[in-house]
Every structure is written in structure tokens, then in C-alpha cells.
Write an enzyme that holds these catalytic residues in place. Structure first.
Site, PDB file in Angstrom:
ATOM      1  N   LYS A   1       7.438  -0.148  12.528  1.00 57.34           N
ATOM      2  CA  LYS A   1       7.055  -1.425  11.924  1.00 57.34           C
ATOM      3  C   LYS A   1       8.233  -2.358  12.098  1.00 57.34           C
ATOM      4  O   LYS A   1       9.355  -2.026  11.683  1.00 57.34           O
ATOM      5  CB  LYS A   1       6.774  -1.253  10.428  1.00 57.34           C
ATOM      6  CG  LYS A   1       5.475  -0.547  10.129  1.00 57.34           C
ATOM      7  CD  LYS A   1       5.269  -0.420   8.640  1.00 57.34           C
ATOM      8  CE  LYS A   1       3.978   0.327   8.344  1.00 57.34           C
ATOM      9  NZ  LYS A   1       3.982   0.830   6.959  1.00 57.34           N
TER      10      LYS A   1
ATOM     11  N   ASP B   1       7.348   7.111   8.601  1.00 53.27           N
ATOM     12  CA  ASP B   1       7.237   5.653   8.468  1.00 53.27           C
ATOM     13  C   ASP B   1       8.455   5.202   7.650  1.00 53.27           C
ATOM     14  O   ASP B   1       9.528   4.916   8.201  1.00 53.27           O
ATOM     15  CB  ASP B   1       5.887   5.327   7.795  1.00 53.27           C
ATOM     16  CG  ASP B   1       5.662   3.847   7.501  1.00 53.27           C
ATOM     17  OD1 ASP B   1       6.612   3.056   7.587  1.00 53.27           O
ATOM     18  OD2 ASP B   1       4.523   3.456   7.139  1.00 53.27           O
TER      19      ASP B   1
ATOM     20  N   ASP C   1      -2.147   9.179   5.606  1.00 48.12           N
ATOM     21  CA  ASP C   1      -0.863   8.554   5.254  1.00 48.12           C
ATOM     22  C   ASP C   1      -0.727   8.543   3.735  1.00 48.12           C
ATOM     23  O   ASP C   1      -1.576   7.988   3.038  1.00 48.12           O
ATOM     24  CB  ASP C   1      -0.830   7.114   5.799  1.00 48.12           C
ATOM     25  CG  ASP C   1       0.501   6.412   5.534  1.00 48.12           C
ATOM     26  OD1 ASP C   1       1.413   7.033   4.953  1.00 48.12           O
ATOM     27  OD2 ASP C   1       0.615   5.220   5.911  1.00 48.12           O
TER      28      ASP C   1
ATOM     29  N   SER D   1      -6.734   1.549   9.309  1.00 47.67           N
ATOM     30  CA  SER D   1      -6.158   2.226   8.147  1.00 47.67           C
ATOM     31  C   SER D   1      -7.065   1.952   6.956  1.00 47.67           C
ATOM     32  O   SER D   1      -7.280   0.795   6.592  1.00 47.67           O
ATOM     33  CB  SER D   1      -4.747   1.678   7.916  1.00 47.67           C
ATOM     34  OG  SER D   1      -4.199   2.183   6.726  1.00 47.67           O
TER      35      SER D   1
ATOM     36  N   ASN E   1       2.281   7.618   2.011  1.00 48.40           N
ATOM     37  CA  ASN E   1       3.313   6.707   1.494  1.00 48.40           C
ATOM     38  C   ASN E   1       4.189   7.374   0.429  1.00 48.40           C
ATOM     39  O   ASN E   1       4.347   6.846  -0.682  1.00 48.40           O
ATOM     40  CB  ASN E   1       2.689   5.417   0.962  1.00 48.40           C
ATOM     41  CG  ASN E   1       2.092   4.556   2.063  1.00 48.40           C
ATOM     42  OD1 ASN E   1       0.871   4.507   2.213  1.00 48.40           O
ATOM     43  ND2 ASN E   1       2.938   3.919   2.862  1.00 48.40           N
TER      44      ASN E   1
ATOM     45  N   GLU F   1       1.182  11.388   7.843  1.00 54.19           N
ATOM     46  CA  GLU F   1       2.247  10.382   7.802  1.00 54.19           C
ATOM     47  C   GLU F   1       2.919  10.354   6.432  1.00 54.19           C
ATOM     48  O   GLU F   1       2.259  10.244   5.399  1.00 54.19           O
ATOM     49  CB  GLU F   1       1.625   9.018   8.122  1.00 54.19           C
ATOM     50  CG  GLU F   1       2.604   7.846   8.118  1.00 54.19           C
ATOM     51  CD  GLU F   1       1.923   6.549   8.583  1.00 54.19           C
ATOM     52  OE1 GLU F   1       0.797   6.627   9.152  1.00 54.19           O
ATOM     53  OE2 GLU F   1       2.486   5.470   8.377  1.00 54.19           O
TER      54      GLU F   1
ATOM     55  N   LYS G   1      -7.385   6.207   9.980  1.00 51.64           N
ATOM     56  CA  LYS G   1      -6.291   6.705   9.143  1.00 51.64           C
ATOM     57  C   LYS G   1      -6.703   6.540   7.690  1.00 51.64           C
ATOM     58  O   LYS G   1      -7.013   5.432   7.253  1.00 51.64           O
ATOM     59  CB  LYS G   1      -5.012   5.907   9.456  1.00 51.64           C
ATOM     60  CG  LYS G   1      -3.840   6.212   8.541  1.00 51.64           C
ATOM     61  CD  LYS G   1      -2.548   5.560   9.042  1.00 51.64           C
ATOM     62  CE  LYS G   1      -1.905   4.687   7.984  1.00 51.64           C
ATOM     63  NZ  LYS G   1      -0.636   4.059   8.447  1.00 51.64           N
ATOM     64  N   LEU G   2      -6.702   7.655   6.962  1.00 49.52           N
ATOM     65  CA  LEU G   2      -7.075   7.606   5.544  1.00 49.52           C
ATOM     66  C   LEU G   2      -5.819   7.596   4.700  1.00 49.52           C
ATOM     67  O   LEU G   2      -4.929   8.421   4.878  1.00 49.52           O
ATOM     68  CB  LEU G   2      -7.916   8.835   5.171  1.00 49.52           C
ATOM     69  CG  LEU G   2      -9.228   9.048   5.921  1.00 49.52           C
ATOM     70  CD1 LEU G   2      -9.888  10.342   5.438  1.00 49.52           C
ATOM     71  CD2 LEU G   2     -10.169   7.863   5.714  1.00 49.52           C
ATOM     72  N   LYS G   3      -5.761   6.679   3.753  1.00 51.81           N
ATOM     73  CA  LYS G   3      -4.691   6.710   2.766  1.00 51.81           C
ATOM     74  C   LYS G   3      -4.993   7.862   1.804  1.00 51.81           C
ATOM     75  O   LYS G   3      -6.144   7.982   1.338  1.00 51.81           O
ATOM     76  CB  LYS G   3      -4.637   5.379   2.009  1.00 51.81           C
ATOM     77  CG  LYS G   3      -4.116   4.232   2.881  1.00 51.81           C
ATOM     78  CD  LYS G   3      -2.640   4.445   3.223  1.00 51.81           C
ATOM     79  CE  LYS G   3      -2.042   3.221   3.893  1.00 51.81           C
ATOM     80  NZ  LYS G   3      -0.611   3.421   4.207  1.00 51.81           N
TER      81      LYS G   3
ATOM     82  N   GLY H   1       1.248  -1.322  10.830  1.00 44.66           N
ATOM     83  CA  GLY H   1       0.959  -2.666  10.323  1.00 44.66           C
ATOM     84  C   GLY H   1       1.244  -2.776   8.843  1.00 44.66           C
ATOM     85  O   GLY H   1       1.396  -1.769   8.143  1.00 44.66           O
TER      86      GLY H   1
HETATM   87  O1  OSB Z   1       2.102   2.739   5.240  1.00 48.32           O
HETATM   88  O2  OSB Z   1       1.207   2.042   7.025  1.00 48.32           O
HETATM   89  C1  OSB Z   1       1.462   1.877   5.833  1.00 48.32           C
HETATM   90  C2  OSB Z   1      -0.140  -1.404   4.657  1.00 48.32           C
HETATM   91  C3  OSB Z   1       0.757  -1.806   3.703  1.00 48.32           C
HETATM   92  C4  OSB Z   1       1.833  -0.995   3.427  1.00 48.32           C
HETATM   93  C5  OSB Z   1       2.018   0.199   4.106  1.00 48.32           C
HETATM   94  C6  OSB Z   1       1.130   0.600   5.082  1.00 48.32           C
HETATM   95  C7  OSB Z   1      -0.001  -0.204   5.330  1.00 48.32           C
HETATM   96  C8  OSB Z   1      -1.068   0.147   6.284  1.00 48.32           C
HETATM   97  C9  OSB Z   1      -1.843  -1.011   6.857  1.00 48.32           C
HETATM   98  O3  OSB Z   1      -1.392   1.275   6.537  1.00 48.32           O
HETATM   99  C10 OSB Z   1      -2.057  -0.924   8.320  1.00 48.32           C
HETATM  100  C11 OSB Z   1      -2.565  -2.239   8.881  1.00 48.32           C
HETATM  101  O4  OSB Z   1      -1.888  -3.287   8.751  1.00 48.32           O
HETATM  102  O5  OSB Z   1      -3.656  -2.226   9.464  1.00 48.32           O
HETATM  103 MG    MG Z   2       2.617   4.399   6.535  1.00 48.47          MG
END
Ligand code: OSB
Ligand code: MG
Length: 373
Positions: free
Chosen positions: A266, A242, A191, A138, A193, A217, A164-166, A294
């Protein structure tokens, strides 16, 4: 013979990340989190990690709320259980609403304790059959697009097979397009969020389709089930939930609305491994694939995640990277290293199967409190 809990230790730890991790909700430079260590009367132990961060940005829980409910409610409740199994703890703690990350930390410690007491790897106790789990990485929001492309390039060179790109409004089509142009064949997920307003269905679909994104995501708010269903309708990519999925009911509703075509599990978000396992199995019956997400865990949380990911309902690559992607010095030994075909090995020892390095833990510990019945 039921196990009897002799003590519970709550440690607050701060580990510096190898580089800042930026998402649509903020930047993390150091990860501050709680560890739960349980010890039975006959000297068996178990470790759990709490996913809550210092600020309630990903969800409403934080280190402080978790510390309060653990110390004032959940640990005293654990001491009163005649047979402290993960399932018994889950049932007894259900009357306290929410606080799932805090509950999960205890549940994980009890999972580890039980597996160690049985002398079996946690993976096997959970029904895991894999010896290696498929993983991806990620990648946080970067200061510039060229920096992102270089970051992705280094992860690909290291052997990660899925990226996976934020993303967030203003950091989407340009960075995703640039990564796609540089790496035409890479499996690309994004992703957000919850960062997009629900009116963005059309624009997200346009850039995600154009750049061959395989999975989008949580673009919309936790409660925005209909918007996720709108995005999923006829889409050539999976729509992953998520934050929206916190229990069996929220999964059922999202499945019925066809708002979820991939499930991020998670253990913190859903209150532990027992629930996470059940959700993955329910999703699988609806032909929705799961994967383990994660929260930048230390090796303790990660070893729990790896055990869960080894079970059959988890079909997609997991957000579990090698120790050195997160921390220069991990709390566990041996560290997790990336293996062939973008995998991590499932530890074979009893319980979580990795040792906690007390000297490293002590160096990064900010506080510690021991509770006794
Ligand atoms: O949305 O998946 C998420 C880390 C902190 C909070 C939210 C997210 C994440 C990650 C990290 O994407 C993934 C990892 O632990 O490798
Ligand atoms: Mg997520």
C-alpha cells in the site's frame, strides 16, 4: 530545468461509501481523507491522496495527524527543495519519523506532476507494461452469514474473479465455510487486520485449510513476525503481510524469518510509490509475489494504485475495485469500471490519466487550505 512549486492545496473531503465497510477494527460509513494538489510555476499540476482515515484504527496515523505534519512540516520542506522530485522529497523528509501516509500523499502528487510535465502516463514512468491490471474485491464483515453469501454472489455476478473476506475472531470458520460451500471454485483470501492472538495459529490453519483459502493476510499484530512465520511453515496457503511491512528493513526481517509468502503493498503504509515499487522488486527476488492493496481510495488514490500495479513485480490480483464498489459519485472522470477477466484498464493519459471533477470535489469538500512558498 527543475520544476518550481508555486502552490500546494490541502483539501479535506468526505465521500459517502455505497455501503458500510466493516473490518476487525471498526466500521466506516463515510470516508474522510486529505487530498494534496501541487501546482508548478508553469501551470503543471499533480494530485495525491492521503490514506489516513478519521480515526487511527488501521495504523497510528489519522486525518488530524496527517494534516498537522503536512501543513507544519512537509509542505514547508517541499518549498525548500531546489529540485522537488519524489525522490528528493523522500530523502529530505526521512528525518521525520513515521507519518508515512502523509509523506506518501506528497510523494504521489509529485509523481503525478512529474509524469504530466513529461507528457507520459504515470504507469509508463514507473516502468509499467500492462494495459490492464487484475483485480479482486475486499468484502467487509456483514451482519449475517446469509447476507455475506449474497454480497459475494453479487460481486461474482459483476465479474470479480477473486474474493477477499474480512475476518475476525467469531467471524471466520462459519462465514468462510458458507461462502466456500456456495461457491466451490472461487479464489478466496481472508484478511484479519491483526485481530487474532498469536495462540490462534492452529485454529486459523485448520479452517483456512479446510475451506481452501489461498491466502491469509495479517492475522496477528504488526510486530508478531514469529507467529506469522509459524503459520506459514508448511501451510498450503500464502501468508500475506500488510501492516507489518512499513519499509525495506521490516521486509528484509520478515523475509529472513520466512514470515511472508505474499506482500500487500500500500503506497500509504510504506510512504509512497518509490518505496512501494522497491519493496515489490525486493520481494520478487525472494520469490515472494506482491499485489497492490487498497484503502478505499477515491479515483485519485486508485489511479496511482493502478499505475503501480501495472509494473512487472506485481503478480497477484490487486485490491482495486471499480469506482461503483466504493462510491456512487467518484472524484475522477472517467470512473474505473470492471473490464474482462476481472481487470481495470490502466489510464493512458499523462500522469494519473484521469481528470478530477472539481464540481464533485467542491460538493464533498469540508475544508481547503492553500500554501505558497
Ligand atoms: O487491510 O486491506 C486492508 C481498507 C481499509 C483498511 C485496510 C484494508 C482495507 C481493504 C480495502 O481491504 C481494499 C480496497 O480498497 O478495495
Ligand atoms: Mg490488509
Amino acid at each position: 530545468m527543475p520544476l518550481r512549486i508555486a502552490s500546494v492545496r490541502l483539501d479535506e473531503v468526505e465521500l459517502p461509501l455505497v455501503e458500510p465497510f466493516e473490518t476487525s477494527f471498526g466500521v466506516e460509513r463515510n470516508r474522510r481523507f486529505l487530498l494534496v494538489h501541487v501546482e508548478s510555476r508553469d501551470g503543471a499540476e499533480g494530485w495525491g491522496e492521503c490514506a489516513a482515515a478519521i480515526d487511527p484504527l488501521y495504523s497510528s496515523e489519522s486525518v488530524a495527524t496527517a494534516r498537522w505534519i503536512l501543513g507544519e512540516r512537509l509542505i514547508p520542506l517541499l518549498f525548500r527543495l531546489p529540485n522537488p522530485t519524489p525522490e528528493a522529497f523522500l530523502r529530505a523528509s526521512a528525518r521525520f519519523r513515521g507519518n508515512r501516509m502523509a509523506k506518501a500523499a506528497v510523494e504521489l502528487a509529485l509523481q503525478d506532476l512529474r509524469a504530466r510535465a513529461q507528457g507520459k502516463p504515470l504507469s509508463r514512468v514507473l516502468g509499467g507494461r500492462r494495459s490492464r491490471v487484475r483485480v479482486g474485491v475486499s468484502v467487509g464483515i456483514q451482519p449475517t452469514v446469509p447476507k455475506l453469501v449474497r454480497r459475494v454472489g453479487r460481486y461474482l455476478e459483476a465479474g470479480y474473479g477473486r474474493i477477499k473476506l474480512k475476518v475476525a475472531p467469531g467471524w471466520d470458520a462459519a462465514p468462510v465455510g458458507a461462502v466456500r460451500r456456495e461457491y466451490p471454485d472461487v479464489e478466496l483470501w481472508v484478511d484479519a487486520n491483526q485481530a487474532y492472538p498469536t495462540r490462534s495459529v492452529g485454529s486459523i490453519r485448520a479452517w483456512a485449510e479446510r475451506f481452501g483459502v489461498a491466502q491469509v493476510e495479517q492475522p496477528f499484530a504488526e510486530r508478531a513476525i514469529r507467529a506469522h512465520a509459524d503459520l506459514a511453515r508448511g501451510a498450503p496457503f500464502r501468508v500475506c503481510l500488510d501492516e507489518s511491512i512499513v519499509d525495506a528493513v521490516s521486509l528484509e526481517d520478515a523475509l529472513a524469518a520466512r514470515a511472508v509468502t505474499s506482500l500487500n503493498v500500500k503506497v500509504g503504509r510504506v510512504g509512497g510509490t518509490t518505496v512501494g515499487l522497491a519493496l515489490s522488486q525486493r520481494a520478487r527476488r525472494a520469490r515472494v509475489p506482491s499485489w497492490v492493496g487498497g484503502m478505499l481510495e477515491s479515483g485519485i488514490g486508485r489511479s496511482h494504485n493502478v499505475a503501480l500495479a501495472s509494473t512487472p513485480a506485481f503478480r497477484l490480483s490487486n485490491d482495486l475495485s471499480a469506482s461503483d464498489r466504493y462510491y456512487r459519485e467518484d472524484l475522477t472522470d472517467p470512473p474505473f469500471v470492471l473490464g474482462p477477466e476481472s481487470t481495470l484498464a490502466v489510464p493512458r493519459g499523462p500522469g494519473i490519466g484521469v481528470g478530477v471533477v472539481e464540481s464533485v470535489l467542491r460538493r464533498h469538500r469540508r475544508s481547503s487550505k492553500t500554501f505558497r512558498p
